[in-house]
Design a protein around this motif. Sequence first.
Motif, PDB file in Angstrom:
ATOM      1  N   UNK A 140       8.935   1.453   6.372  1.00  0.00           N
ATOM      2  CA  UNK A 140       8.815   1.085   5.430  1.00  0.00           C
ATOM      3  C   UNK A 140       7.714   1.423   4.689  1.00  0.00           C
ATOM      4  N   UNK A 141       7.218   2.584   5.222  1.00  0.00           N
ATOM      5  CA  UNK A 141       5.883   3.737   4.504  1.00  0.00           C
ATOM      6  C   UNK A 141       7.497   4.830   4.555  1.00  0.00           C
ATOM      7  N   UNK A 142       8.300   5.270   5.649  1.00  0.00           N
ATOM      8  CA  UNK A 142       9.129   6.183   5.555  1.00  0.00           C
ATOM      9  C   UNK A 142       9.695   6.003   3.551  1.00  0.00           C
ATOM     10  N   UNK A 143       9.701   4.328   3.696  1.00  0.00           N
ATOM     11  CA  UNK A 143      11.363   4.215   2.842  1.00  0.00           C
ATOM     12  C   UNK A 143      10.767   3.758   1.643  1.00  0.00           C
ATOM     13  N   UNK A 144      10.121   3.608   1.125  1.00  0.00           N
ATOM     14  CA  UNK A 144       8.786   4.277  -0.002  1.00  0.00           C
ATOM     15  C   UNK A 144       8.459   5.386  -0.111  1.00  0.00           C
ATOM     16  N   UNK A 145       7.992   5.871   0.822  1.00  0.00           N
ATOM     17  CA  UNK A 145       7.562   7.040   0.329  1.00  0.00           C
ATOM     18  C   UNK A 145       9.325   8.263  -0.007  1.00  0.00           C
ATOM     19  N   UNK A 146      10.389   7.415   0.640  1.00  0.00           N
ATOM     20  CA  UNK A 146      11.178   7.558  -0.698  1.00  0.00           C
ATOM     21  C   UNK A 146      12.022   7.459  -1.935  1.00  0.00           C
ATOM     22  N   UNK A 147      11.396   6.039  -1.688  1.00  0.00           N
ATOM     23  CA  UNK A 147      11.346   5.469  -3.181  1.00  0.00           C
ATOM     24  C   UNK A 147      11.336   6.179  -4.396  1.00  0.00           C
ATOM     25  N   UNK A 148       9.705   6.638  -3.454  1.00  0.00           N
ATOM     26  CA  UNK A 148       8.641   6.880  -5.084  1.00  0.00           C
ATOM     27  C   UNK A 148       9.141   8.479  -4.920  1.00  0.00           C
ATOM     28  N   UNK A 149       9.437   9.295  -4.510  1.00  0.00           N
ATOM     29  CA  UNK A 149      10.447  10.400  -4.075  1.00  0.00           C
ATOM     30  C   UNK A 149      11.320  10.717  -5.100  1.00  0.00           C
ATOM     31  N   UNK A 150      12.010   9.422  -4.938  1.00  0.00           N
ATOM     32  CA  UNK A 150      13.671   9.637  -5.197  1.00  0.00           C
ATOM     33  C   UNK A 150      13.464   9.610  -7.400  1.00  0.00           C
ATOM     34  N   UNK A 151      12.445   7.957  -7.124  1.00  0.00           N
ATOM     35  CA  UNK A 151      12.293   7.137  -8.825  1.00  0.00           C
ATOM     36  C   UNK A 151      11.218   7.010  -9.250  1.00  0.00           C
ATOM     37  N   UNK A 152      10.412   8.001  -8.844  1.00  0.00           N
ATOM     38  CA  UNK A 152       8.782   8.024  -9.417  1.00  0.00           C
ATOM     39  C   UNK A 152       7.842   6.460  -9.638  1.00  0.00           C
ATOM     40  N   UNK A 153       6.978   6.492 -10.254  1.00  0.00           N
ATOM     41  CA  UNK A 153       6.146   5.170 -10.450  1.00  0.00           C
ATOM     42  C   UNK A 153       6.497   4.530 -11.310  1.00  0.00           C
ATOM     43  N   UNK A 154       8.240   4.567 -11.897  1.00  0.00           N
ATOM     44  CA  UNK A 154       8.778   4.125 -12.919  1.00  0.00           C
ATOM     45  C   UNK A 154      10.006   3.836 -12.786  1.00  0.00           C
ATOM     46  N   UNK A 155      10.280   2.926 -11.591  1.00  0.00           N
ATOM     47  CA  UNK A 155      11.663   2.740 -11.274  1.00  0.00           C
ATOM     48  C   UNK A 155      12.704   2.045 -12.073  1.00  0.00           C
ATOM     49  N   UNK A 156      13.976   2.201 -12.068  1.00  0.00           N
ATOM     50  CA  UNK A 156      15.161   1.429 -12.520  1.00  0.00           C
ATOM     51  C   UNK A 156      15.488   0.356 -12.522  1.00  0.00           C
ATOM     52  N   UNK A 157      15.489  -0.693 -12.838  1.00  0.00           N
ATOM     53  CA  UNK A 157      15.714  -1.676 -12.062  1.00  0.00           C
ATOM     54  C   UNK A 157      17.288  -1.125 -10.626  1.00  0.00           C
ATOM     55  N   UNK A 158      17.128  -2.075  -9.847  1.00  0.00           N
ATOM     56  CA  UNK A 158      18.474  -1.860  -8.890  1.00  0.00           C
ATOM     57  C   UNK A 158      18.305  -0.475  -8.311  1.00  0.00           C
ATOM     58  N   UNK A 159      17.018   0.246  -8.211  1.00  0.00           N
ATOM     59  CA  UNK A 159      16.564   1.734  -7.105  1.00  0.00           C
ATOM     60  C   UNK A 159      16.437   1.116  -6.228  1.00  0.00           C
ATOM     61  N   UNK A 160      17.190   1.402  -5.436  1.00  0.00           N
ATOM     62  CA  UNK A 160      16.992   1.558  -3.970  1.00  0.00           C
ATOM     63  C   UNK A 160      16.796   2.495  -2.868  1.00  0.00           C
ATOM     64  N   UNK A 175       1.086  -1.018  -0.019  1.00  0.00           N
ATOM     65  CA  UNK A 175       0.003   0.326  -0.248  1.00  0.00           C
ATOM     66  C   UNK A 175       0.714   1.407   0.329  1.00  0.00           C
ATOM     67  N   UNK A 176       2.036   1.037   0.300  1.00  0.00           N
ATOM     68  CA  UNK A 176       2.635   1.982   0.640  1.00  0.00           C
ATOM     69  C   UNK A 176       3.683   2.489  -0.944  1.00  0.00           C
ATOM     70  N   UNK A 177       3.723   1.175  -1.274  1.00  0.00           N
ATOM     71  CA  UNK A 177       4.059   1.668  -2.717  1.00  0.00           C
ATOM     72  C   UNK A 177       3.424   1.961  -3.795  1.00  0.00           C
ATOM     73  N   UNK A 178       1.892   1.765  -3.360  1.00  0.00           N
ATOM     74  CA  UNK A 178       1.290   1.209  -4.852  1.00  0.00           C
ATOM     75  C   UNK A 178       0.771   1.108  -5.502  1.00  0.00           C
ATOM     76  N   UNK A 179       1.272  -0.914  -4.917  1.00  0.00           N
ATOM     77  CA  UNK A 179       1.782  -1.635  -5.636  1.00  0.00           C
ATOM     78  C   UNK A 179       0.631  -2.704  -5.151  1.00  0.00           C
ATOM     79  N   UNK A 180       0.292  -4.128  -6.079  1.00  0.00           N
ATOM     80  CA  UNK A 180      -0.308  -5.142  -5.316  1.00  0.00           C
ATOM     81  C   UNK A 180       0.956  -6.168  -4.760  1.00  0.00           C
ATOM     82  N   UNK A 181       0.059  -6.607  -3.287  1.00  0.00           N
ATOM     83  CA  UNK A 181       0.833  -6.933  -2.355  1.00  0.00           C
ATOM     84  C   UNK A 181       2.180  -8.549  -2.966  1.00  0.00           C
TER      85      UNK A 181
END
Lengths: 699, 171, 332
Positions: free
Chosen positions: A517-537, A480-486
Amino acid sequence: MAPPVQPREMGRDLARRDGPDKVRGLATYADETPVVAPLYCAIVQATIGRGAVTGIDADVAAALDGVVAVLTPDGAERLADTEDAELAVLQSADVAFRGQVVAAVLAETFEVAREAADLVAVTYRDDGHDVRLSPDRDDLYTPESVNPGYPTDTHEGDVAAAMATAPVTVERTYTTAMYHNNPMEPHATTARWDTSGGGHLTLWDSTQGVHPTRKTVATVFGLDPHQVRVVCPYVGGGFGSKGTPHVNVVLAALAARAVPGRPVRLALTRQQMFALAGYRTPTVQRMQLAAERDGRLTAIAIDVVEQTSRIKEFAEQTGVPTRTMYAAPNRRTTHRLAALDVPVPSWMRAPGECPGMFGPEVALDELAERLGMDPVELRIRNEPEVDTETGKPFSSRNLVACLREGARRFGWADRDPRPGIRRHGDWLVGTGVASSVYPTMAMASSTARVRFAGGRYTVTIGAADLGTGSSTVLPQIAADALGVAVGDVDVLIGDTAHPEASVAGGSSGTATWGSAIVEAAGAFRDKFGAQPPDDAEAEGSIQPNEATERYAMSAFGAQFAEVAVHADTGEVRVPRLYGVFAAGRILNPRTARSQLVGGMTMGLSMALHEQSLVDPRFGHVVNHDLAEYHIASCADVADLQAHWIDERDPHVNPMGAKGIGEIGIVGTAAAVVNAAWHATGVRVRDLPLTLDRVLGLTG
Amino acid sequence: MDAEIELTVDGRRRRVSVDTRTTLLDALRQRLAVASPKKGCDHGQCGACTVLLDGRRVLSCLTLAVAQDGAEVTTADGLAAEGPHPVQRAFLDHDAFQCGFCTPGQVCSAVGALDEAARGWPSAVTTDVAAEPELDRAEIAERMSGNLCRCGAYARIVDAVQAAGRDGGAR
Amino acid sequence: MRPLDYRAPADAAEAVAAVAERPDAAFLAGGTNLVDHLKLGVARPGLLVDVTSLVPVEITEQGGGLSIGAGVRNADLAADPRVRRRYPVLAQALLAGASGQLRNMATTGGNPLQRTRCAYFQDVSTPCNKREPGSGCSAIGGVTRQHAILGASDACIATHPSDMAVALAALDARVRVLGPGGDRTIPFVDLHRLPGDAPERDTVLEHGELITAIDLPALPMAARSAYRKVRDRASYAFALVSVAAAVDVAGGVVRDARIALGGVAHKPWRAHRAEDALRGATTTDDSYRAAAEAELADAVAQPGVDGGNAFKIPLLTRTLVATLRDLATEEA
């Protein structure tokens, strides 16, 4: 704190991810970590209650074929830090309690290790011990604070004056027994010390927190934390006893360091767990209640006496729940300790709340009896508008809703309050109620990492799943934090190679790790958006929750018990036990129900069976096995149900979830004891509720 | 003293050298790397080590391996050799476990108990011990009482065993 | 656990000879108690002689009664239709004991020979006269909830833990024994001893004697019999007290009775005084209570740090009354 996460996967009834492995026995616990040619470590325990080892003759043991080493206080490695006396194993000849580790054997096989341990001859100087807990002791002392940092005593108004003037009062003493956590998996460690590169210690340990264990072990041995890796994919139950490392973990590491390169297995025996793995202190609770005729409390007080070990203090916060449960202008809570020659008490499921909701909730039942008032109504009448301790409003408090919903489900409405009048065949039947409470907490720090590769998201965090379901629930939060399916999310836990996580304790795991996890997901989306590249972290850590300054936060519940007492033999059965809880958003109803049902079952076990019996002449727990320390068996449980009310709380954490691991055990024993009184007219104020007590044959 | 024995474990014939003191549980876990049965108490007081020995549920911690030369041992892992056993499926469906440590023993015990019930064996709660018992919740709970579960999954274990019983879980 | 040899001889006679010639040898059957004791250090045999495949495993008709091979597992004995119909007290006692797994292991010959579960006996770090003669009894004045109220001595207050044995004591069973000197038969009620000053001896068996069968005589009244076990947990726990009873009741009068008590003495306690008091008595609670009180006239409670076991005396009275009442009602 991050904004609330929109629930799509959270709240779904999903099966445990580790279920298929667990039903086959393929989940790997610490003692079965696959390692090559392990040595087995067997413990020698002190057979005196206090004194010192004066001699150890290990020659016969050491000469046995297959014995690799005998560790004694004389020869064992000196630890870098011995401040925690519980962990300072083999560092001196002193014996502080019966059962303490005085030597250990390492051998090529389990059988030889045990044989050799039996052959180690130890002589002692016996200084005499004192293990008697009594409120009449003249050496009771006031601890500086009670676990985990609450004030020891609180006072408001004048309880004595209220007691003297109130039309109705209750003044009684209640006791709870000594309890041992007894997870089904004994405390176990597989350890290996590798000398290359400055030395590296690997511990496959059964623990509620890999990072806290690493920190402790690194400190004790004077190692850099990076020299220590703790791995724990599965925990066979902990209930607090694996929340802090006990002596077995340090001994396993010490043993491994004595045989570099060789893996060492150390599993406590069930009997050893009664001396070395923590327990819940027995408590004596003097209760005072004063009330108006309409049931409104004018005073509530609890004075607690309990024990700790002479070598290390643990002060259970038994009086704390009384501070926030019910409104009353005059209030007092106190804690006094006896420091005895006993093993070190520690956390056991709902420390404080579990014992501390026994005396008060039975006393309330006695008050209802004297008032001629329904015990559900009495509790509702004393519902506070704000937290009586801090004056803050509750972020959400639905005790009344739980009481009402429980009463409805249980069929409480047409209850005849008179005790001892219902007989079904040979059985006297009655019903009882008690409230449950557990604070909603989060730990200050935890970090999670989100990584994207090959179309999947992998979340890593050093969290633990003790059967709580976190391996299943954390993916729901992450999704849910990433907005993807479990189904697109993997979560890896239980390894210090993952980002640092807090201990699974205080029912804070899901809230703390989920927030990270919610914070990490937020940071991930902030950094890489909805279409992250492989190995995005990306990483994220739990942030302070400002709402805790404005609100008091707790989960609440109500438990209803039906008890049948055999008219001839006094045997006690619990045909029905229903709990209704208000714990914010339930993230996974399947695993949540198991947690709550499990807590209630342990509460039922506490009510009917559990007590560690200490023989003061020897100083040890006599019934130190599962044949004589009775935990509930399958036949003790009949219709046992957990329900919850829909509670929305945006203040507690981004998931809106309160902890549920401990509240289930809170109040259960009181509900059962109250129901037994309703069945028989006999009020038992000392646990457990054994048949001789309910027949009035034993005081 | 060591002895060489042969066991059939989960369908595989295994030769193993054991100390005469080695229990079947330790032979499986420590010498054959079959870790499905668990050591919860090592004294016959918890049931976590339950396996099927020549088809019947027993405690492997109180069985000396040397006395079982030639025996056939089935663990919870072996029950799933051709996909989850109906009892295992029921445990999954009913979330009849939490930490999972007692679970392999619970599963083996349930398979044995359902088989015993199918043969008409009575239990301590059978009202008329001479009559054929009906496998209700109380009967299941009594028959499963040799398997302790500290997570407190009993209510759901009974659900699962009842469901598996209806689905022919004795297999 | 000291090293040990293991032998599986070809027949029972060879097994007896093997044990008889070594003072540190022991028979191994189901192992449920012996293997436990090996690990605890309570038993330290140097040789185990496996008899599981050497003693009879059948239940056969014999003179209107049954002969039960010593190798018959507890579970099979409890499931036997003849036992369930003709001796329900025995089936119920077996089913009240231990767990399904343990009943699949434990044998007819081994079950009566299991040793006390006294926690001090099982803990080699505390003195115990039964384990180490002359070392003292730690149970006296200790935790005594599971201890004796009948027939105890200054040397030992342990109780016998078997449920099955209580039923066998009530049923006038006989024990067939093979020893180095040949066969003998012992009335079951004489198999176990009271502790006296030699609590290390549980039974009258000599070293090397092997139980080969237990015979149940024809006892028509046993068709109306019951075993009532009262314990601290609903299942999988040893008895606080238990009652095995068979009654012959007609016209509101007890014509005959067989009663044995468990959880209260060093041996399964055949209640002859209660039986005598019941013969000819009316089927009322008062009669049953009088019978219980007659049996318990010499009962002595043990004080203890756990509150002691004085409750067992009234509890046993209540349990015996309830058991007899239920049986008599069933009869009517």
